[in-house]
Design a protein around this motif. Structure first.
Motif, PDB file in Angstrom:
ATOM      1  N   THR A  70      -4.721 -12.873  34.535  1.00  0.00           N
ATOM      2  CA  THR A  70      -5.480 -13.622  35.531  1.00  0.00           C
ATOM      3  C   THR A  70      -6.825 -14.070  34.971  1.00  0.00           C
ATOM      4  O   THR A  70      -7.545 -13.288  34.357  1.00  0.00           O
ATOM      5  CB  THR A  70      -5.723 -12.766  36.783  1.00  0.00           C
ATOM      6  OG1 THR A  70      -4.466 -12.356  37.326  1.00  0.00           O
ATOM      7  CG2 THR A  70      -6.500 -13.535  37.833  1.00  0.00           C
ATOM      8  N   ASP A  71      -7.155 -15.348  35.182  1.00  0.00           N
ATOM      9  CA  ASP A  71      -8.462 -15.862  34.785  1.00  0.00           C
ATOM     10  C   ASP A  71      -9.493 -15.553  35.865  1.00  0.00           C
ATOM     11  O   ASP A  71      -9.200 -15.654  37.064  1.00  0.00           O
ATOM     12  CB  ASP A  71      -8.393 -17.380  34.565  1.00  0.00           C
ATOM     13  CG  ASP A  71      -7.575 -17.746  33.334  1.00  0.00           C
ATOM     14  OD1 ASP A  71      -7.588 -16.971  32.369  1.00  0.00           O
ATOM     15  OD2 ASP A  71      -6.929 -18.818  33.364  1.00  0.00           O
ATOM     16  N   TYR A  72     -10.692 -15.200  35.426  1.00  0.00           N
ATOM     17  CA  TYR A  72     -11.809 -14.952  36.335  1.00  0.00           C
ATOM     18  C   TYR A  72     -12.751 -16.152  36.265  1.00  0.00           C
ATOM     19  O   TYR A  72     -13.331 -16.429  35.214  1.00  0.00           O
ATOM     20  CB  TYR A  72     -12.554 -13.672  35.949  1.00  0.00           C
ATOM     21  CG  TYR A  72     -11.842 -12.399  36.334  1.00  0.00           C
ATOM     22  CD1 TYR A  72     -12.412 -11.504  37.233  1.00  0.00           C
ATOM     23  CD2 TYR A  72     -10.587 -12.079  35.806  1.00  0.00           C
ATOM     24  CE1 TYR A  72     -11.766 -10.322  37.600  1.00  0.00           C
ATOM     25  CE2 TYR A  72      -9.933 -10.909  36.158  1.00  0.00           C
ATOM     26  CZ  TYR A  72     -10.529 -10.039  37.058  1.00  0.00           C
ATOM     27  OH  TYR A  72      -9.881  -8.876  37.412  1.00  0.00           O
ATOM     28  N   HIS A  73     -12.887 -16.849  37.382  1.00  0.00           N
ATOM     29  CA  HIS A  73     -13.755 -18.023  37.445  1.00  0.00           C
ATOM     30  C   HIS A  73     -15.068 -17.616  38.118  1.00  0.00           C
ATOM     31  O   HIS A  73     -15.083 -17.198  39.281  1.00  0.00           O
ATOM     32  CB  HIS A  73     -13.075 -19.138  38.241  1.00  0.00           C
ATOM     33  CG  HIS A  73     -11.694 -19.464  37.752  1.00  0.00           C
ATOM     34  ND1 HIS A  73     -11.453 -20.011  36.509  1.00  0.00           N
ATOM     35  CD2 HIS A  73     -10.467 -19.301  38.338  1.00  0.00           C
ATOM     36  CE1 HIS A  73     -10.150 -20.188  36.344  1.00  0.00           C
ATOM     37  NE2 HIS A  73      -9.532 -19.757  37.439  1.00  0.00           N
ATOM     38  N   ALA A 122     -10.492 -14.767  41.292  1.00  0.00           N
ATOM     39  CA  ALA A 122      -9.471 -14.281  40.363  1.00  0.00           C
ATOM     40  C   ALA A 122      -8.125 -14.333  41.065  1.00  0.00           C
ATOM     41  O   ALA A 122      -7.576 -13.318  41.498  1.00  0.00           O
ATOM     42  CB  ALA A 122      -9.801 -12.873  39.894  1.00  0.00           C
ATOM     43  N   ASP A 138      -4.204 -16.131  40.799  1.00  0.00           N
ATOM     44  CA  ASP A 138      -3.311 -16.766  39.841  1.00  0.00           C
ATOM     45  C   ASP A 138      -3.030 -18.232  40.132  1.00  0.00           C
ATOM     46  O   ASP A 138      -2.852 -19.036  39.212  1.00  0.00           O
ATOM     47  CB  ASP A 138      -1.978 -15.996  39.765  1.00  0.00           C
ATOM     48  CG  ASP A 138      -2.103 -14.711  38.966  1.00  0.00           C
ATOM     49  OD1 ASP A 138      -3.104 -14.565  38.232  1.00  0.00           O
ATOM     50  OD2 ASP A 138      -1.216 -13.843  39.087  1.00  0.00           O
ATOM     51  N   ASP A 160      -6.785 -22.743  39.657  1.00  0.00           N
ATOM     52  CA  ASP A 160      -7.265 -23.056  38.313  1.00  0.00           C
ATOM     53  C   ASP A 160      -8.769 -23.291  38.321  1.00  0.00           C
ATOM     54  O   ASP A 160      -9.427 -23.270  39.367  1.00  0.00           O
ATOM     55  CB  ASP A 160      -6.522 -24.261  37.724  1.00  0.00           C
ATOM     56  CG  ASP A 160      -6.720 -25.542  38.529  1.00  0.00           C
ATOM     57  OD1 ASP A 160      -7.724 -25.648  39.266  1.00  0.00           O
ATOM     58  OD2 ASP A 160      -5.872 -26.462  38.412  1.00  0.00           O
ATOM     59  N   ALA A 161      -9.323 -23.521  37.145  1.00  0.00           N
ATOM     60  CA  ALA A 161     -10.769 -23.636  36.989  1.00  0.00           C
ATOM     61  C   ALA A 161     -11.340 -24.807  37.782  1.00  0.00           C
ATOM     62  O   ALA A 161     -12.411 -24.680  38.397  1.00  0.00           O
ATOM     63  CB  ALA A 161     -11.119 -23.774  35.507  1.00  0.00           C
TER      64      ALA A 161
END
Length: 282
Positions: free
Chosen positions: A2-5, A21, A23, A26-27
């Motif tokens: 998972t990406d953390y923005h 965070a 899934d 997106d950014a």
């Protein structure tokens, strides 16, 4: 993975932070949602800050005894909560207490006993019982001259609560919100996690948050800055830091201040009455 923005924004004399965070976010989408949140926080500051001459709070501060003013829903919500917490804490929380600290504080920041006459005059304009809320038309009525309303102990938390409303419109639920490290609000944990980890009092305690707000009050950052609304005197500087957990950030914000005034017995009694409210002292 998972990406953390992460996004930050300066408002209300502090730094607001959003961590998303999730899934399926997106950014680009996260940045757009954060921009919408920060725009709402800026709008609330324009309405709620006593330092903005055109704000509703500044207009309230110009009322004379007997005069009233219709206010927005945001100002009404904050004033209604403040009055309720004042009652539930037996006066340990009061948004009208601000002018007293100005009398007690010297130019160098030290405290001194004000002149008796000046203190007596200020006391005539202090107390949450000196304003009334008229639900019909969302009107606020002042019962004394020269009152000073200050939402600094509830406004940042309220801004986080409103941020949640914006994020829900964007279908974002896995998010962590932070207002100057003094008030935190967590929704669902990051994708694949149950909750958000937080560290309190410079590592003194680690815990997790989910669907809960946490606020802290103490003297480590600002020194002597709290007035006791019950005694109308400054709260002595202490090493302890008091934390309140609550279902909303506005409530935890207000209670963390009140808990610095209340006795442990009073705090435990209040927490027993209200599910979801808890106290930590570190």
């Amino acid at each position: 993975m998972t990406d953390y923005h992460r996004f930050s924004h300066e408002a209300m004399a502090t730094a607001f932070e959003i961590i998303i965070a999730q899934d399926d976010v997106d950014a680009t989408y996260a940045a757009q949602a954060a921009e919408a949140v920060f725009a709402e926080i800026d709008r609330l500051e324009d309405e709620l800050s006593r330092f903005r001459p055109t704000s509703e709070i500044s207009r309230l501060n110009r009322l004379r005894a007997g005069e009233s003013l219709a206010v927005s829903l945001a100002a009404w919500d904050c004033l209604n909560l403040a009055k309720s917490v004042h009652a539930e804490t037996d006066g340990a929380f009061d948004i009208t207490i601000g002018p007293l600290m100005q009398l007690w504080r010297s130019p160098d920041g030290s405290l001194h006993e004000p002149e008796a006459e000046r203190l007596a005059l200020a006391r005539k304009s202090i107390g949450s019982e000196l304003f009334e809320l008229e639900e019909d038309g969302c009107r606020v009525r002042a019962l004394a001259d020269h009152m000073v309303f200050d939402l600094g102990a509830v406004g940042k938390g309220y801004a986080l609560d409103q941020a949640v409303q914006i994020l829900q419109d964007w279908e974002i639920s896995r998010v962590f919100l932070n207002a100057g490290d003094s008030t935190l609000l967590a929704l669902d944990g990051p994708s694949g996690e149950e909750a958000w980890p937080v560290t309190l009092a410079e590592g003194a305690l680690e815990k997790t948050l989910r669907d809960q707000a946490l606020s802290g009050s103490g003297f480590m950052v600002q020194g002597a800055h709290l007035m006791n609304p019950r005694t109308l005197r400054p709260v002595p500087v202490q090493e302890k830091r008091s934390y309140a957990l609550a279902p909303t950030a506005a409530l935890s914000d207000a209670l963390s201040t009140a808990f610095m005034i209340m006795s442990p017995e009073e705090i435990h009694t209040l927490c027993t009455r209200y599910p979801g409210v808890a106290w930590l002292e570190l």
